[in-house]
Write an enzyme that holds these catalytic residues in place. Structure first.
Site, mmCIF file in Angstrom:
data_model
loop_
_atom_site.group_PDB
_atom_site.id
_atom_site.type_symbol
_atom_site.label_atom_id
_atom_site.label_comp_id
_atom_site.label_asym_id
_atom_site.label_seq_id
_atom_site.Cartn_x
_atom_site.Cartn_y
_atom_site.Cartn_z
ATOM 1 C CG HIS A 101 -1.583 1.337 1.449
ATOM 2 N ND1 HIS A 101 -2.828 1.639 0.924
ATOM 3 C CD2 HIS A 101 -1.170 2.463 2.093
ATOM 4 C CE1 HIS A 101 -3.146 2.896 1.247
ATOM 5 N NE2 HIS A 101 -2.161 3.417 1.947
ATOM 6 C CG HIS A 148 0.839 6.559 0.001
ATOM 7 N ND1 HIS A 148 -0.010 7.648 -0.021
ATOM 8 C CD2 HIS A 148 0.251 5.655 0.826
ATOM 9 C CE1 HIS A 148 -1.054 7.413 0.773
ATOM 10 N NE2 HIS A 148 -0.919 6.208 1.291
ATOM 11 C CD GLU A 199 -4.333 6.747 2.098
ATOM 12 O OE1 GLU A 199 -3.438 6.826 2.935
ATOM 13 O OE2 GLU A 199 -4.337 5.858 1.213
ATOM 14 C CB SER A 224 -2.190 -0.007 -3.182
ATOM 15 O OG SER A 224 -3.162 0.481 -2.267
HETATM 16 N N1 HBI Z 1 0.625 5.719 10.439
HETATM 17 N N2 HBI Z 1 2.181 4.393 9.378
HETATM 18 C C1 HBI Z 1 1.083 5.152 9.305
HETATM 19 N N3 HBI Z 1 0.458 5.347 8.118
HETATM 20 C C2 HBI Z 1 -0.665 6.113 8.010
HETATM 21 O O1 HBI Z 1 -1.223 6.285 6.929
HETATM 22 C C3 HBI Z 1 -1.168 6.722 9.182
HETATM 23 C C4 HBI Z 1 -0.487 6.511 10.397
HETATM 24 N N4 HBI Z 1 -0.936 7.076 11.520
HETATM 25 C C5 HBI Z 1 -2.097 7.965 11.541
HETATM 26 C C6 HBI Z 1 -2.776 8.085 10.223
HETATM 27 N N5 HBI Z 1 -2.287 7.504 9.123
HETATM 28 C C7 HBI Z 1 -4.068 8.859 10.106
HETATM 29 O O2 HBI Z 1 -4.832 8.586 11.241
HETATM 30 C C8 HBI Z 1 -3.817 10.362 9.993
HETATM 31 O O3 HBI Z 1 -3.704 10.637 8.617
HETATM 32 C C9 HBI Z 1 -4.972 11.129 10.536
HETATM 33 FE FE FE Z 2 -2.112 5.337 2.806
#
Ligand code: HBI
Ligand code: FE
Length: 291
Positions: A132, A137, A178, A197
């Site tokens: 993913h 990304h 996303e 993805s």
């Molecule tokens: N941590 N590794 C990772 N990847 C994410 O996409 C991610 C995260 N922590 C918080 C989060 N996304 C979302 O809750 C925030 O974008 C609000």
């Molecule tokens: Fe993501």
């Protein structure tokens, strides 16, 4: 610990060694089976995306050391990304706390899961894994507009947290980075990583009659809930990636004030004020609700 968008508390992971939750990717430790899962996912998606992924995604992928046979080495990805847009990819165990996530983005470090999903969970994922994060990304981080936008999102996330409006900002990220679609001369294309993805959602988001496809409007999206457990009920469409750059320049504070206390919109709602490109039948989610 607040639940993140994937419905998990980032603290579920064992306490990290480093304060910023980064770990070594441990590229040499990947097994043949893990590289094999990557290969399956990569080949499936690579067959599906031509004509569906936006030109910038295809261009980014073409210029990165990302191939079918092996899980990419983050050090090699970072070498290329750093030269192009100043970004690097850092390995994390999985979801990290919001403020840790934003701190990394604000400094052009993209946290990518170092693990890969199991062969029996190709199409459903609890947490963002290396496929993913890297396949979905990283190619877009080669595009200067997205590179600036995601850094601005990181800075905005730290501010939004202090203002207590993180949920509003997270929707903007969700419906762009996303699950965003964009208009090309030759039709709608995918730029959102969650779609790019996903084998099933790649088709659903563009070809299925069920979801709504609505012109992106910042305030409207900030008030719109999203699905974390299934396909999106609505996709928001931008005209081009520079439109996101404009967003990065706006001070969101007055917007947060204006929508404070106003009701959220449900994911499948279509408003009279919406610029509707396609009004969905809702058949997919209705069938799911009917159970
Ligand atoms: N941590 N590794 C990772 N990847 C994410 O996409 C991610 C995260 N922590 C918080 C989060 N996304 C979302 O809750 C925030 O974008 C609000
Ligand atoms: Fe993501």
């Amino acid at each position: 610990m607040a639940k993140t968008k994937h419905g998990l508390a980032a603290g579920d992971a064992a306490r990290p060694e480093r304060a910023d939750w980064t770990i070594d990717q441990g590229w040499d430790a990947y097994t043949g089976a893990e590289h094999g899962v990557w290969k399956t996912l990569f080949e499936r998606q690579s067959k599906l995306l031509p004509g569906r992924a936006c030109d910038e995604f295809v261009e980014g992928m073409r210029n990165l050391p990302i191939g079918a046979d092996e899980i990419p080495d983050f050090r090699r990805l970072s070498d290329v990304l750093m030269k192009k847009t100043g970004w690097q990819v850092v390995a994390v165990p999985g979801l990290v706390p919001d403020e840790v996530f934003f701190e990394h983005l604000a400094h052009r470090r993209f946290p990518a899961g170092h693990f890969i999903r199991k062969p029996n969970e190709l199409d459903y994922l609890e947490e963002p894994d290396v496929f993913h994060d890297v396949f979905g990304h990283v190619p877009m981080l080669m595009n200067p507009a997205i590179a600036d936008y995601i850094q601005a999102y990181g800075e905005g996330g730290l501010r939004a947290q202090k203002l207590g409006v993180l949920d509003k900002l997270a929707r903007v990220y969700w419906y762009t980075v996303e699950f965003g679609l964009l208009k090309q001369a030759d039709g709608l294309r995918i730029y959102g990583a969650g779609i790019a993805s996903s084998f099933t959602e790649t088709v659903f988001s563009l070809d299925d009659a069920s979801p709504n496809r609505i012109g992106f409007d910042l305030e409207r999206v900030m008030r719109t809930n999203y699905r974390i457990d299934d396909f999106q009920e609505s996709y928001f469409v931008i005209d081009n990636l520079d439109q996101l750059l404009e967003l990065a320049k706006i001070d969101f504070a007055p917007l947060y004030q204006r929508i404070a206390g106003q009701p959220d919109y449900q994911p499948g709602t279509v408003l009279a004020s919406d610029a509707v490109l396609a009004r969905g039948t809702g058949r997919y989610h209705d069938a799911k609700r009917a159970g």
